[in-house]
Design an enzyme around this catalytic site. Structure first.
Site, PDB file in Angstrom:
ATOM      1  CE  LYS A 246      -2.869   2.713   3.152  1.00  0.00           C
ATOM      2  NZ  LYS A 246      -3.454   2.785   4.504  1.00  0.00           N
ATOM      3  CG  ASP A 251      -5.073   8.408   4.548  1.00  0.00           C
ATOM      4  OD1 ASP A 251      -5.966   8.975   3.888  1.00  0.00           O
ATOM      5  OD2 ASP A 251      -5.299   7.505   5.369  1.00  0.00           O
ATOM      6  CE  LYS A 258      -5.790   9.203   7.983  1.00  0.00           C
ATOM      7  NZ  LYS A 258      -6.282   8.062   8.777  1.00  0.00           N
ATOM      8  CG  ASP A 269      -1.584   5.425   5.238  1.00  0.00           C
ATOM      9  OD1 ASP A 269      -1.424   4.396   5.925  1.00  0.00           O
ATOM     10  OD2 ASP A 269      -2.680   5.739   4.751  1.00  0.00           O
ATOM     11  CG  ASP A 328      -9.219   7.717   7.136  1.00  0.00           C
ATOM     12  OD1 ASP A 328      -8.195   7.747   6.423  1.00  0.00           O
ATOM     13  OD2 ASP A 328      -9.183   7.748   8.373  1.00  0.00           O
ATOM     14  CD  GLU A 330      -6.450   5.360   2.815  1.00  0.00           C
ATOM     15  OE1 GLU A 330      -5.281   5.078   3.123  1.00  0.00           O
ATOM     16  OE2 GLU A 330      -7.337   5.547   3.664  1.00  0.00           O
ATOM     17  NE  ARG A 332     -10.328  -1.086   4.274  1.00  0.00           N
ATOM     18  CZ  ARG A 332     -10.772  -1.195   5.513  1.00  0.00           C
ATOM     19  NH1 ARG A 332     -11.930  -1.805   5.756  1.00  0.00           N
ATOM     20  NH2 ARG A 332     -10.091  -0.694   6.527  1.00  0.00           N
TER      21      ARG A 332
END
Length: 481
Positions: A246, A251, A258, A269, A328, A330, A332
């Site tokens: 990933k 993010d 967030k 991230d 959020d 995201e 996956r």
């Protein structure tokens, strides 16, 4: 850090360290014994005591470093502790005397050197006002070994440490410097090691139907990329092992924004993608006899007028549809399209994905273990063993139909989040829906491991490089003859 191996200690050296096993401090000579006693030094792994001595007109700095029971992890910790102690001390060259202790073999020496090289990494790129006393001075370590020159074996160790350093650098870089396009640029040098590089841009991913990955990226001015790194070190035609990372280079949470405090940390991230890139460098650097591919989906998740909304439905490359209830969740969405593409492009026998995926994993395991989910018991066992051997530890979590139904959607094939409870498990269940039948797959949720707020055994505060040694060890133990 330049590390060399010699047959015996240089008697003219002005800074010398002596490794000491736990419980053996009493056997030291009068000077070193007194230093140990005064510091209550008993040889615990990473403990250090020091004294000074006069040899003629030369003043010498003498250090004792504990190597504990002499395990690999103890020795790595000892090497790292010495570097941490001396890195900004003004000392430029350190001599380490393993040669005078017959109990230490060449594996011990190499483990010690590995810890030293790992701990030497730091990033000072953006610090323009470092005082001279805060700047790194230590640049060379000479280790006197019972086996003499170990440079032939050291090459493989050093390659893995270089892979870890690449990951740490990628994870530590700020998001205005590291974004999908520049991440790709930072990996171009891997071609010099024999890795084949393939890059998909936004147009190509749209043609392939990667609606989930592109949905995450559509709120950012930074265009997404999919990067594939292929190492052909095994038998020609043999199905590769594929690592998938990933790579959300920043993010914000998107429209599901967030909270502000701590959002700056979301530069890491992309820790899963960083680990995959570093592992590929390590594997190619030591010329592993295996076919391995690293695939990373690279996006930035931002909230603008074109950003994906909660309630949107996206169509993934696999044809399955996803109701996006939280933008959020995201990672996956990025991984599912990367998994589908990797299976189509490489027909792998094994897939291992890594992601800083869920805060729930940090709640479950803290910062000591990453979570592992797998559809194959042998793969899970092999990865857990590799984690123990590399000190990149894993703890297995369950998968089952009871959790799977929690992400069923009333309007699409699935939702991108389940209920609050079991959040890490439902995220893994989501990814499992994209794995082809017959493919051994494991998902590693490394949310608590990519970054550390305090020093670790072989890393300082900040980017840890977690995952590189784990993946490299897994390949070495299970896919090389």
């Amino acid at each position: 850090m330049n590390i060399q191996f010699v047959a015996q200690i240089d008697t003219s050296a002005d800074v010398v360290a002596f490794p000491v096993r736990k419980g053996e401090a009493s056997a030291l000579g009068a000077l070193l014994g007194a230093a140990a006693q005064q510091a209550r030094f008993e040889g615990a792994a990473g403990a250090i005591a020091e004294t000074a001595a006069i040899d003629g007109e030369q003043a010498k700095r003498l250090l004792l470093v504990g190597i504990g029971e002499g395990s690999v992890l103890d020795l790595e910790r000892a090497g790292a502790a010495l570097v941490a102690r001396l890195q900004t001390s003004g000392v430029q060259t350190l001599h380490v005397d393993f040669a005078s202790t017959a109990q230490n073999d060449e594996d011990d020496v190499l483990a010690f050197a590995m810890g030293a090289k790992l701990r030497a990494w730091r990033i000072d790129t953006y610090r323009t006002r470092l005082s001279d006393t805060a700047k790194p001075s230590l640049n060379s370590i000479l280790i006197a070994s019972p086996a003499g020159d170990l440079s032939a074996r050291w090459g493989s160790y050093s390659a893995v440490a270089d892979g870890v350093a690449l990951t740490q650098t990628l994870v530590a870089e700020p998001p205005n410097i590291l974004y999908p396009e520049t991440f790709v640029e930072r990996c171009q040098h891997l071609a010099d090691l024999g890795i084949e590089i393939e890059i998909l841009d936004e147009r190509q991913m749209k043609a392939l139907g990667m609606g989930a990955l592109l949905g995450v990226a559509q709120g950012s001015t930074r265009p997404p990329r999919l990067l594939a790194m292929r190492w052909n070190g095994g038998e020609a035609g043999e199905a590769p092992v594929v690592f998938i990372g990933k790579g959300v280079t920043f993010d914000t949470g998107g429209i599901s924004l967030k909270p502000g405090p701590g959002m700056d940390m979301m530069k890491w991230d992309m820790g899963g993608a960083g680990a995959v890139a570093g592992a590929m460098k390590a594997i190619a650097g030591r010329k592993a006899k295996a076919n391995v591919v690293g695939v990373v989906g690279l996006v930035e998740n931002m909230p603008d007028g074109n950003a994906m909304r909660p309630g949107d439905i996206v169509t993934t490359m696999s044809g399955q549809t996803v109701e996006v209830l939280n933008t959020d969740a995201e990672g996956r969405l990025v991984l599912c399209d990367a998994i589908s593409w990797a299976q189509k492009a490489y027909d792998p026998k094994v897939i291992v994905d890594l992601a800083t995926l869920t805060g729930a994993m940090v709640i479950s395991l803290g910062h000591e273990y990453a979570g592992i989910f797998a559809n194959d018991d042998k793969l899970a066992t092999d990865l857990i063993a590799a984690g123990e051997g590399s000190n990149n530890k894993l703890w297995r979590f369950p998968l089952s139909a009871a959790y799977d139904k929690l992400i069923d959607s009333p309007i699409a094939d699935m939702k991108n989040i389940g209920p609050r409870e079991g959040g890490s498990i439902t995220a893994a269940q989501f990814l499992k829906r994209y794995v082809d039948e017959g493919v051994a797959w494991a998902h590693l949720d490394i949310a608590g491991m990519a970054w550390a707020d305090k020093d670790g055994a072989v890393h300082g505060k900040g980017a840890t490089g977690y995952g590189v040694r784990l993946l490299d060890r897994y390949i070495a133990d299970n896919h090389e003859g």
